[in-house]
Design an enzyme around this catalytic site. Structure first.
Site, PDB file in Angstrom:
ATOM      1  N   ASN A  10       0.930  -1.104  -0.258  1.00 47.47           N
ATOM      2  CA  ASN A  10       0.024   0.217  -0.435  1.00 47.47           C
ATOM      3  C   ASN A  10       1.043   1.127  -0.078  1.00 47.47           C
ATOM      4  O   ASN A  10       1.562   1.396   0.709  1.00 47.47           O
ATOM      5  CB  ASN A  10      -1.039  -0.213   1.190  1.00 47.47           C
ATOM      6  N   LYS A  12       0.187   4.405  -0.049  1.00 52.15           N
ATOM      7  CA  LYS A  12      -0.363   5.496   0.010  1.00 52.15           C
ATOM      8  C   LYS A  12      -0.287   7.074  -0.869  1.00 52.15           C
ATOM      9  O   LYS A  12      -0.206   6.760  -2.071  1.00 52.15           O
ATOM     10  CB  LYS A  12      -0.056   5.716   1.134  1.00 52.15           C
ATOM     11  N   HIS A 101      -9.444   1.309   4.404  1.00 55.72           N
ATOM     12  CA  HIS A 101      -8.199   1.790   4.805  1.00 55.72           C
ATOM     13  C   HIS A 101      -8.786   2.625   6.997  1.00 55.72           C
ATOM     14  O   HIS A 101      -9.949   3.249   6.507  1.00 55.72           O
ATOM     15  CB  HIS A 101      -7.238   2.026   4.307  1.00 55.72           C
ATOM     16  N   GLU A 103      -7.234   4.961   7.640  1.00 51.96           N
ATOM     17  CA  GLU A 103      -6.845   6.589   7.506  1.00 51.96           C
ATOM     18  C   GLU A 103      -8.592   7.222   6.550  1.00 51.96           C
ATOM     19  O   GLU A 103      -8.427   8.369   6.514  1.00 51.96           O
ATOM     20  CB  GLU A 103      -5.818   6.623   6.516  1.00 51.96           C
ATOM     21  N   GLU A 173      -5.830  -4.724  10.707  1.00 50.80           N
ATOM     22  CA  GLU A 173      -5.027  -3.258  10.447  1.00 50.80           C
ATOM     23  C   GLU A 173      -5.385  -2.389  11.872  1.00 50.80           C
ATOM     24  O   GLU A 173      -5.859  -1.789  12.542  1.00 50.80           O
ATOM     25  CB  GLU A 173      -4.447  -2.160   9.733  1.00 50.80           C
ATOM     26  N   GLY A 179       1.853   2.391  10.524  1.00 53.34           N
ATOM     27  CA  GLY A 179       2.607   3.569  10.945  1.00 53.34           C
ATOM     28  C   GLY A 179       3.520   4.400  11.510  1.00 53.34           C
ATOM     29  O   GLY A 179       3.989   5.410  11.877  1.00 53.34           O
ATOM     30  N   SER A 219       3.525  -1.561  10.327  1.00 55.72           N
ATOM     31  CA  SER A 219       4.490  -1.635  10.758  1.00 55.72           C
ATOM     32  C   SER A 219       5.024  -2.915  10.396  1.00 55.72           C
ATOM     33  O   SER A 219       5.865  -3.293  11.359  1.00 55.72           O
ATOM     34  CB  SER A 219       4.597  -1.484  12.209  1.00 55.72           C
TER      35      SER A 219
END
Ligand code: PGA
Length: 260
Positions: A10, A12, A101, A103, A173, A179, A219
């Site tokens: 991904n 992003k 996701h 985000e 996730e 991140g 991560s």
């Protein structure tokens, strides 16, 4: 048939379009050098920004890398400024889409309802979907992980999936691990993955639980991949460590080695 591990990059909102070709070339070299065969024994997927999809499609050619968008609109066409039609993703040769996701959920406030609309539209247009679920740190601390994941999974009850092995992947996730460099322990990941599979067994049609791949994301790096690749963990959705071919390749190699 056993679930073939899936390794998904991904990107992003990172990288230039001109970066796609060298990345794909490097990734194809790595895949070719693996003793196991990509496409059959494991799958590799890359999800760049929408702006990069056409160039990435051309770079991949007939190779075994799957191409995914990072989101799609909640209908075929219409007044949805800033969205990408799932039908057009399909038209440009993009067969996969990531939905829900963290985000999207937490920065852009996409609700479960909106994710469900997108899921329905994507499946109707023939896309395969990576549906992301996961709890925030305060939710984990409050012992609400399974409640959150259950609520995010509920949308699958309303949306028919014709072939769970091919058309749906779940990515667990934990938001606190994305991140941040803080990775779930293999036990924490396995516990939630087993919960997700159990929920699917109870709530979806027969075969859904056994055939759907459940990825871990948050991560993941070459150093922790083999420990995380256990039992109900069928691969990874990788952000930061997918931006360089060598680290993404290290994750694939170490995971596949740990599978023997
Ligand atoms: P990360 O991102 O690997 O950088 O933690 C994972 C993701 O958001 O999919």
């Amino acid at each position: 048939m056993a679930r073939a591990p899936l390794f998904a990059a991904n990107w992003k909102m990172n990288k230039f379009v001109k970066d796609t070709e060298p990345f794909v070339r490097g990734l194809l070299d790595v895949i070719a050098s693996e003793p196991k065969k990509a496409g059959r024994d494991f799958q590799v997927l890359v999800a760049p920004s929408a702006t990069h999809l056409t160039a990435m499609r051309a770079a991949i050619g007939a190779g075994p890398i799957l191409l995914s968008a990072q989101n799609c609109g909640q209908g075929r066409f219409g007044a949805f400024t800033g969205e990408n039609s799932p039908a057009v993703l399909k038209e440009i040769g993009c067969d996969w889409v990531i939905l829900g996701h963290s985000e999207r959920r937490h920065v852009y406030l996409e609700s479960d309802e909106r994710v469900q609309e997108r899921l329905k539209a994507a499946l109707e247009e023939g896309l395969s979907v990576i549906l992301c679920v996961g709890e925030k740190l305060d939710e984990r601390k409050a012992g609400k992980t399974s409640d959150v994941v259950r609520r995010q999974m509920e949308i699958l009850k309303q949306v028919p999936v014709s072939d769970y092995a091919k058309r749906l992947v779940i990515a667990y996730e934990p938001v606190w691990a994305i991140g941040t460099g803080e990775v779930a322990t293999p036990e924490q990941a396995q516990e939630v993955h087993a919960f997700i599979r159990g929920w699917m067994r109870e709530n979806l049609e027969q075969g859904a639980a056994e055939n759907t791949r459940i990825l871990y994301g948050g991560s993941v790096k070459p150093e922790n991949a083999s420990d995380l690749m256990k039992e109900d963990v069928d691969g990874f959705l990788v952000g930061g460590a997918s931006l360089e071919v060598q680290s993404f390749a290290g994750i694939i190699r170490n995971s596949m080695n740990s599978r023997g």
